[in-house]
Design a protein around this motif. Structure first.
Motif, PDB file in Angstrom:
ATOM      1  N   LEU A 153       0.690  -1.103   0.051  1.00 10.40           N
ATOM      2  CA  LEU A 153       0.052   0.002   0.049  1.00 10.40           C
ATOM      3  C   LEU A 153       0.995   1.303  -0.052  1.00 10.40           C
ATOM      4  O   LEU A 153       0.270   2.291   0.152  1.00 10.40           O
ATOM      5  CB  LEU A 153      -0.702  -0.082   1.272  1.00 10.40           C
ATOM      6  N   GLY A 154       1.991   1.003  -0.075  1.00  9.00           N
ATOM      7  CA  GLY A 154       3.150   2.313   0.092  1.00  9.00           C
ATOM      8  C   GLY A 154       3.172   2.825   1.720  1.00  9.00           C
ATOM      9  O   GLY A 154       3.965   3.796   1.777  1.00  9.00           O
ATOM     10  N   LEU A 155       2.617   2.016   2.660  1.00  9.53           N
ATOM     11  CA  LEU A 155       3.016   2.523   3.962  1.00  9.53           C
ATOM     12  C   LEU A 155       4.256   1.976   4.545  1.00  9.53           C
ATOM     13  O   LEU A 155       4.317   1.021   5.066  1.00  9.53           O
ATOM     14  CB  LEU A 155       1.778   2.195   4.711  1.00  9.53           C
ATOM     15  N   GLY A 156       5.294   2.397   4.126  1.00  8.02           N
ATOM     16  CA  GLY A 156       6.735   1.851   4.325  1.00  8.02           C
ATOM     17  C   GLY A 156       7.565   1.339   3.180  1.00  8.02           C
ATOM     18  O   GLY A 156       6.634   1.130   2.205  1.00  8.02           O
TER      19      GLY A 156
ATOM     20  N   ARG B 224       2.306   7.586  -4.602  1.00  8.99           N
ATOM     21  CA  ARG B 224       1.186   8.338  -4.445  1.00  8.99           C
ATOM     22  C   ARG B 224       0.297   8.142  -5.732  1.00  8.99           C
ATOM     23  O   ARG B 224      -1.015   8.520  -5.628  1.00  8.99           O
ATOM     24  CB  ARG B 224       1.227   9.759  -4.282  1.00  8.99           C
TER      25      ARG B 224
ATOM     26  N   ALA C  67      -2.972   5.572  -5.579  1.00  5.86           N
ATOM     27  CA  ALA C  67      -3.589   5.561  -4.378  1.00  5.86           C
ATOM     28  C   ALA C  67      -5.165   5.389  -4.832  1.00  5.86           C
ATOM     29  O   ALA C  67      -6.016   4.537  -4.169  1.00  5.86           O
ATOM     30  CB  ALA C  67      -3.387   6.757  -3.422  1.00  5.86           C
ATOM     31  N   SER C  68      -5.455   6.269  -5.941  1.00  3.64           N
ATOM     32  CA  SER C  68      -7.115   6.447  -6.022  1.00  3.64           C
ATOM     33  C   SER C  68      -7.504   5.053  -6.636  1.00  3.64           C
ATOM     34  O   SER C  68      -8.764   4.899  -6.863  1.00  3.64           O
ATOM     35  CB  SER C  68      -7.229   7.362  -6.762  1.00  3.64           C
TER      36      SER C  68
ATOM     37  N   TYR D 294     -11.628  10.043  -2.037  1.00  7.28           N
ATOM     38  CA  TYR D 294     -11.280   9.466  -3.468  1.00  7.28           C
ATOM     39  C   TYR D 294     -11.585  10.264  -4.665  1.00  7.28           C
ATOM     40  O   TYR D 294     -11.534   9.834  -5.740  1.00  7.28           O
ATOM     41  CB  TYR D 294     -11.544   7.939  -3.111  1.00  7.28           C
TER      42      TYR D 294
END
Lengths: 367, 262
Positions: free
Chosen positions: B58-61, B78, B81-82, B110
Motif C-alpha cells: 500500500l506504500g505505507l513503508g 502516491r 492511490a486512487s 477518493y
C-alpha cells in the motif's frame, strides 16, 4: 491540493464533535463556569506597582521621594512632565502624579493646589492601590498656614485614566487572558485526542492510503478545529460582556484574528504531541508540560516583566504570553491590528512552526 | 495516472523484498506476483509478516531491500492511490458518524462528488446489505455490521485492486460466507483482491495462495497445486508440510533458500 478533500476532513471533524455532547458542553460551558467563579473569587491582584512623580520646581521636587512614604509594594520614580504619557503607554509605570508649578505658592497662600493623577488603567488592582496611596499622601502633605493659624490646607486630586476607568475591575483585565487560554487549551486537548483516536481506531491508515496529502490532512484539521475555537471565543466574549458585564473596548475582528493564529498553533501542537501518546491518559499527562507553564508564566497570575530572568526568557517563547498581550491590548485598550503586529507575527510564526512539526510527525507515520 | 500499466503487466510484482525493523526481520527475501482479477490469499500465523507485506504494497513503508511494483508503479508511490482500496484489520471507522457519512467521507477523499457520490453510496450500501441502517451511527452497530461498513469504505471508489487485512476476523460463519461471495462478485468484474487470513479453511476459496511463516514465503500456488505438492488434503497439514520442508532446507544449507515462485 484539493479543497474538496480539505473540506471533507474539516466537515467530518465538525460533525464528530457536534455529535459528542459531552465534549461540546466542556468546550462551551467550562470556560463560562471558570470565568464566573473567577469573578466571584477575585478581589484584586497585588503585584509590584510603580508610581511616577512629576515634581514641582524648587527644593520640594528634589527630595520628593524621601518625603513621600509609600508601602513596599509601590515603587516611586521621579520623571519630567514630557515623559509621563509615553511612559504610561509603554507600561513603564502604572500611574503618574503631577504636581503643578504653583504647588508651593498655593499652599503658602493657604489655598488648595490641585494634583493630577493619571492612571494607566488596564490593571485595576494597580489603579486601586495607587488611588488609595495618593489619598493618604495628600493628607500628609497638609501644611500649616504661614499665618500661625492651626488650620491646614489639603491639596485636591483629579484622576484620569489612559485606558478604561474607575469602573474597571480585575475581571475586566483577566477576561482577555481567558479568551486566549481557553481556545489554546481546548483546541490542543481536543486535537490531540482526536488525532490519537485516528491512530487507535486505525482510520489514520485509511487516510494515509487514500489520495490525501499531508497538507490536506493538516489543513482539514486546522479548519475543523478553528471553527470550534472561534465559536468558543465568540461564546466566551458574549458571556463576559453581556452576562458578567466586563468592560470591553476592542474590535471583535482583531480578537478573532489573534484567536485564529493561536488556534492553528494549538491544533498542530496537538497533532504533534499525539504522536508521543498511546492513549488519552498519556495526553492528559502532557498538560502539566504544555499548558500549565503557559498558564503560570503567560501573564495571567504574575506580570511577565516581573519574572526572574530564566522564567522571563521562557515566557518570551510561549504563544500564550503574546496572545495575552495582544488580547489585552485589543480588549482593554482598543488596539487595532497595527498596535499588536509584533505579537501577531510571533503567533503566526509559532503556528507555522507547529504546522511543520505536525507534518513531520505525519511523515514518520508512514514508515 | 498511467494507463499503460493495464492488462498485460501483473498488478503486483514483489521481487526479493526484505524488511527489517531494528533487529527483527519481518520479511525475508519474498518474491511473488498477483494476477489481474484473482483473489490472492496470504496465509500464515500471527506475526508471519502478512500485515507488513500488505502495508508495503500500500506504500505505507519502504522495503529494506528489493522492489515492489503495484499497478505498474514502483512503491511507495502516491500515483496509484486512487485505484487501490484498503480494508484495515480493525474496522477503522468514525464511530460518531453514520454509515452514510463514513462512506461519503471516504468517497470524497477518493474524488467522488455530487450525484456520482450518491450513486456509489447507494450501490455500496446495497452490496453490503446495509441500506436499511444507512443513517445509524457506527457505535450503534454490531461487530459484523461494522465489518461490512469497513468493506464498503474500501469499495466506495470502485478500486481495481483491493487489500483486505484479515477481513473475516471475529465475524460469524454466515457473514464470512457472504464476504467470500462479495469477493467472487468483485473478481468477476476484473477486480484484483489480496486477502490475508489465518483461517486455513478460507484458503481454498482463493485463486492462489502465498504461505508465509517467520517472514519467509514457503510457497505460492493454487490451492489444488499446493495440496498435490504436499500430498495432503487438509490445508493445515499442507502448511505444516511446507514449514517442515523449509526447516530441513535451512538445517541442510548455510544459506536458507526459501521457495520463490510466481
Amino acid at each position: 491540493m484539493s479543497l474538496f478533500r480539505v473540506m471533507a476532513i474539516a466537515g467530518r471533524i465538525i460533525r464528530q464533535f457536534v455529535r459528542d455532547r459531552r465534549t461540546m458542553a466542556l468546550l462551551f460551558l467550562a470556560p463560562l463556569l471558570v470565568m464566573t467563579i473567577l469573578q466571584i473569587v477575585l478581589t484584586s491582584s497585588n503585584g509590584s506597582v510603580t508610581l511616577a512623580l512629576v515634581p514641582p520646581p524648587g527644593p520640594i521636587g528634589a527630595n520628593l521621594t524621601q518625603v513621600i512614604k509609600a508601602p513596599d509594594s509601590i515603587k516611586l520614580k521621579v520623571i519630567t512632565a514630557d515623559q509621563a504619557e509615553p511612559g504610561l503607554k509603554n507600561g513603564d509605570y502604572d500611574g503618574v502624579l503631577t504636581f503643578p508649578d504653583y504647588f508651593l505658592a498655593r499652599l503658602q497662600q493657604g489655598q488648595s493646589p490641585t494634583l493630577r493623577l493619571r492612571l494607566e488603567g488596564s490593571n485595576p488592582g494597580a489603579a486601586k492601590q495607587l488611588t488609595s496611596l495618593v489619598k493618604v499622601l495628600v493628607a500628609t502633605i497638609a501644611v500649616p498656614q504661614s499665618g500661625g493659624q492651626s488650620a491646614s490646607v489639603t491639596p485636591t486630586v483629579t484622576t484620569s485614566y489612559l485606558y478604561g476607568g474607575p469602573e474597571y475591575t480585575t475581571t475586566d483585565a483577566l477576561a482577555p487572558l481567558f479568551v486566549g487560554l481557553f481556545s489554546f487549551f481546548f483546541v490542543f486537548l481536543l486535537t490531540s485526542v482526536a488525532f490519537l483516536r485516528e491512530r487507535s481506531q486505525g482510520t489514520i491508515e485509511r487516510l494515509l492510503v487514500a489520495p490525501v496529502t499531508r497538507t490536506e490532512l493538516v489543513l482539514g484539521y486546522v479548519f475543523g478545529f478553528t471553527v470550534f475555537a472561534l465559536a468558543q471565543s465568540a461564546v466566551i466574549l458574549l458571556y463576559v460582556i453581556f452576562a458578567l458585564r466586563v468592560h470591553y473596548a476592542g474590535n471583535p475582528f482583531v480578537i478573532f484574528l489573534v484567536t485564529a493564529a493561536l488556534t492553528i498553533g494549538g491544533v498542530n501542537l496537538g497533532i504533534f504531541i499525539s504522536a508521543f501518546a498511546r492513549n488519552e491518559l498519556q495526553i492528559v499527562q502532557f498538560i502539566p508540560l504544555v499548558i500549565v507553564p503557559q498558564v503560570l508564566l503567560g501573564g495571567l497570575f504574575f506580570p511577565v516583566k516581573t519574572l526572574p530572568v530564566v522564567l522571563f526568557q521562557l515566557a518570551n517563547i510561549m504563544p500564550i504570553t503574546y496572545a495575552n498581550v495582544a488580547l489585552q491590548g485589543v480588549m482593554l485598550k482598543g488596539f487595532g491590528v497595527g498596535d499588536i503586529l509584533g505579537d501577531l507575527i510571533f503567533l503566526v510564526g509559532f503556528a507555522l512552526l507547529m504546522v511543520l512539526l505536525a507534518a513531520f510527525s505525519l511523515r514518520q507515520e508512514k514508515v | 495516472m498511467s494507463s499503460s500499466a493495464h492488462s498485460d503487466v501483473a498488478p503486483i510484482v514483489v521481487s526479493d523484498v526484505v524488511k527489517r525493523f531494528d533487529k527483527v526481520t519481518a520479511l525475508d527475501h519474498v518474491s511473488l506476483s498477483v494476477l489481474r482479477g484473482e483473489t490472492f490469499g496470504l496465509i500464515g500465523p500471527n506475526g508471519s509478516g502478512k500485515t507488513t507485506l500488505i502495508r508495503m504494497l500500500l506504500g505505507l513503508g519502504r522495503p529494506t531491500s528489493g522492489n515492489i511494483s503495484v499497478l505498474g508503479r514502483k512503491m511507495p508511490s502516491r500515483q496509484v492511490a486512487s485505484r487501490i482500496g484498503y480494508m484495515t484489520q480493525s474496522s477503522a471507522l468514525y464511530n460518531e458518524l453514520s454509515i452514510r457519512e463514513n462512506l461519503a467521507f471516504f468517497g470524497t477523499l477518493y474524488g467522488l462528488r455530487g450525484r456520482r457520490l450518491k450513486e456509489r453510496i447507494a450501490a455500496t450500501l446495497s452490496l453490503v446489505e446495509l441500506a436499511a441502517r444507512a443513517d445509524s451511527p457506527i457505535q450503534t452497530l454490531s461487530g459484523g455490521m461494522r465489518q461490512r461498513v469497513s468493506l464498503g469504505c474500501a469499495l466506495i471508489h470502485e478500486p481495481e485492486l483491493i487489500f483486505l487485512d484479515e477481513p473475516t476476523v471475529g465475524i460469524d460463519p454466515e457473514l464470512r460466507l457472504a464476504f467470500w461471495e462479495y469477493f467472487a462478485q468483485l473478481n468477476q468484474r476484473g477486480v484484483t483482491l489480496v486477502v490475508s487470513t489465518h483461517h486455513l479453511d478460507e484458503a481454498a476459496r482463493c485463486n492462489r495462495l502465498g504461505l508465509l511463516r517467520f517472514g519467509r514465503l514457503l510457497a505460492a500456488d493454487s490451492p489444488d497445486a499446493l495440496r498435490a505438492r504436499s500430498g495432503q488434503q487438509d490445508f493445515e497439514q499442507a502448511f505444516l508440510y511446507f514449514a517442515q520442508q523449509a526447516e530441513t532446507a535451512e538445517a541442510g544449507e548455510p544459506t536458507p533458500a526459501a521457495e520463490k515462485e510466481a
